[in-house]
Design a protein around this motif. Structure first.
Motif, PDB file in Angstrom:
ATOM      1  N   ALA A 181       2.739   7.638   2.423  1.00  0.00           N
ATOM      2  CA  ALA A 181       3.547   6.475   1.814  1.00  0.00           C
ATOM      3  C   ALA A 181       4.573   6.423   2.953  1.00  0.00           C
ATOM      4  O   ALA A 181       4.901   5.316   3.466  1.00  0.00           O
ATOM      5  N   TYR A 182       4.988   7.431   3.651  1.00  0.00           N
ATOM      6  CA  TYR A 182       6.129   7.737   4.513  1.00  0.00           C
ATOM      7  C   TYR A 182       5.790   6.752   5.641  1.00  0.00           C
ATOM      8  O   TYR A 182       6.517   6.172   6.225  1.00  0.00           O
ATOM      9  N   SER A 183       4.350   7.211   6.109  1.00  0.00           N
ATOM     10  CA  SER A 183       3.819   6.671   7.125  1.00  0.00           C
ATOM     11  C   SER A 183       3.656   5.358   7.339  1.00  0.00           C
ATOM     12  O   SER A 183       4.081   4.563   8.053  1.00  0.00           O
ATOM     13  N   LEU A 184       3.421   4.930   6.222  1.00  0.00           N
ATOM     14  CA  LEU A 184       3.036   3.433   5.945  1.00  0.00           C
ATOM     15  C   LEU A 184       4.557   2.629   6.116  1.00  0.00           C
ATOM     16  O   LEU A 184       4.586   1.766   6.621  1.00  0.00           O
ATOM     17  N   HIS A 185       5.426   3.176   5.182  1.00  0.00           N
ATOM     18  CA  HIS A 185       6.931   2.596   5.299  1.00  0.00           C
ATOM     19  C   HIS A 185       7.445   2.581   6.575  1.00  0.00           C
ATOM     20  O   HIS A 185       7.915   1.665   7.114  1.00  0.00           O
ATOM     21  N   GLY A 186       7.120   3.621   7.570  1.00  0.00           N
ATOM     22  CA  GLY A 186       7.539   3.614   8.939  1.00  0.00           C
ATOM     23  C   GLY A 186       6.709   2.516   9.763  1.00  0.00           C
ATOM     24  O   GLY A 186       7.450   1.937  10.744  1.00  0.00           O
ATOM     25  N   ARG A 187       5.702   2.319   9.457  1.00  0.00           N
ATOM     26  CA  ARG A 187       4.853   1.366  10.133  1.00  0.00           C
ATOM     27  C   ARG A 187       5.279  -0.124   9.829  1.00  0.00           C
ATOM     28  O   ARG A 187       5.554  -0.937  10.739  1.00  0.00           O
ATOM     29  N   LEU A 197       0.832  -1.121   0.062  1.00  0.00           N
ATOM     30  CA  LEU A 197       0.034  -0.057   0.086  1.00  0.00           C
ATOM     31  C   LEU A 197       0.900   1.218   0.035  1.00  0.00           C
ATOM     32  O   LEU A 197       0.439   2.174  -0.755  1.00  0.00           O
ATOM     33  N   ALA A 198       1.824   1.503   0.770  1.00  0.00           N
ATOM     34  CA  ALA A 198       3.017   2.309   0.925  1.00  0.00           C
ATOM     35  C   ALA A 198       3.496   2.650  -0.581  1.00  0.00           C
ATOM     36  O   ALA A 198       3.475   3.777  -1.059  1.00  0.00           O
ATOM     37  N   ASN A 199       3.818   1.572  -1.388  1.00  0.00           N
ATOM     38  CA  ASN A 199       4.386   1.582  -2.663  1.00  0.00           C
ATOM     39  C   ASN A 199       3.170   2.344  -3.610  1.00  0.00           C
ATOM     40  O   ASN A 199       3.552   3.211  -4.514  1.00  0.00           O
ATOM     41  N   CYS A 200       1.938   1.950  -3.514  1.00  0.00           N
ATOM     42  CA  CYS A 200       0.895   2.506  -4.294  1.00  0.00           C
ATOM     43  C   CYS A 200       0.635   3.857  -3.956  1.00  0.00           C
ATOM     44  O   CYS A 200       0.631   4.804  -5.016  1.00  0.00           O
ATOM     45  N   GLN A 201       0.684   4.278  -2.665  1.00  0.00           N
ATOM     46  CA  GLN A 201       0.399   5.857  -2.403  1.00  0.00           C
ATOM     47  C   GLN A 201       1.591   6.704  -2.798  1.00  0.00           C
ATOM     48  O   GLN A 201       1.499   7.727  -3.471  1.00  0.00           O
ATOM     49  N   GLY A 202       2.872   6.023  -2.763  1.00  0.00           N
ATOM     50  CA  GLY A 202       3.867   6.971  -3.121  1.00  0.00           C
ATOM     51  C   GLY A 202       3.712   6.925  -4.706  1.00  0.00           C
ATOM     52  O   GLY A 202       4.082   8.049  -5.337  1.00  0.00           O
TER      53      GLY A 202
END
Length: 213
Positions: free
Chosen positions: A189-195, A176-181
């Motif tokens: 995307a940054y928040s999801l990657h951090g998670r 999902l982070a890649n999609c948002q990016g």
């Protein structure tokens, strides 16, 4: 006898003895073809097991053939068994994805998702896995908005059914982070990657290769 051969074949497969597994499962399929009274469920399952073996061994044409035949058996002889058809269609989706046939994979995964929604209650992890498969293909096609939607739904299911720190949640959140990016939603995307990093540090440790990735 077919059921026993399937058990033996699966043991060989799990041990990595693919040639032995193939020989045993092929005998099971021949018996299922020859013996008319063999229960349709066992007939289809033998082909699904052989399809799984061939897919694992990289024999995509053979895997596709077995999954297609299993789907035909289910459709012709056990139309009410939606779970069996879901498994066969999911296997076909895996084959098509490996072959790079993304449109065919998307159709197979989409049909499989529709079937499992009819079989399982909302929130079942099998629905989440079907959503994840479909989302992956959408990402491969560059359909980022659609991929974002189905992957978000998958994450919601996994968080409740598997727990917020499950590795499957991390994998889906990474997608999902890649999609948002790709959609330009960089803060999300940054928040999801951090998670994802946080989950992998807690579950796998700071020195694990997946954490480093």
């Amino acid at each position: 006898k077919v059921r026993f051969l399937m058990i033996v074949g699966n043991v060989y497969r799990d041990l990595g003895l693919f040639d032995g597994a193939r020989s045993v499962l092929e005998v099971a399929v021949e018996l299922a073809d020859r013996e008319g009274p063999v229960e349709a469920r066992i007939d289809a399952q033998a082909r699904i097991e052989l399809g799984m073996l061939e897919l694992t061994d990289g024999s995509l044409e053979a895997a596709r053939r077995h999954y297609l035949r299993a789907a035909e058996i289910v459709e012709q002889r056990m139309t009410d068994n939606l779970q069996a058809r879901f498994v066969a269609l999911g296997g076909l989706g895996h084959v098509y994805a490996r072959e790079g046939r993304l449109d065919a994979a998307r159709e197979a995964y989409g049909d499989a998702l529709g079937l499992i929604r009819r079989v399982k209650p909302p929130g079942d992890p099998q629905i989440g896995l079907a959503l994840g498969n479909l989302g992956y293909i959408m990402m491969e096609q560059g359909d980022w908005e659609a991929a974002s939607d189905v992957t978000s739904e998958a994450i919601e299911i996994f968080e409740v059914s598997l727990g917020p720190d499950h590795p499957v949640v991390a994998r889906a959140a990474n997608n999902l982070a890649n999609c948002q990016g790709e959609l330009g939603r960089l803060e999300e995307a940054y928040s999801l990657h951090g998670r994802v990093v946080g989950i992998r540090e807690r579950v796998l440790g700071s020195d694990h290769p997946d954490t480093a990735q």
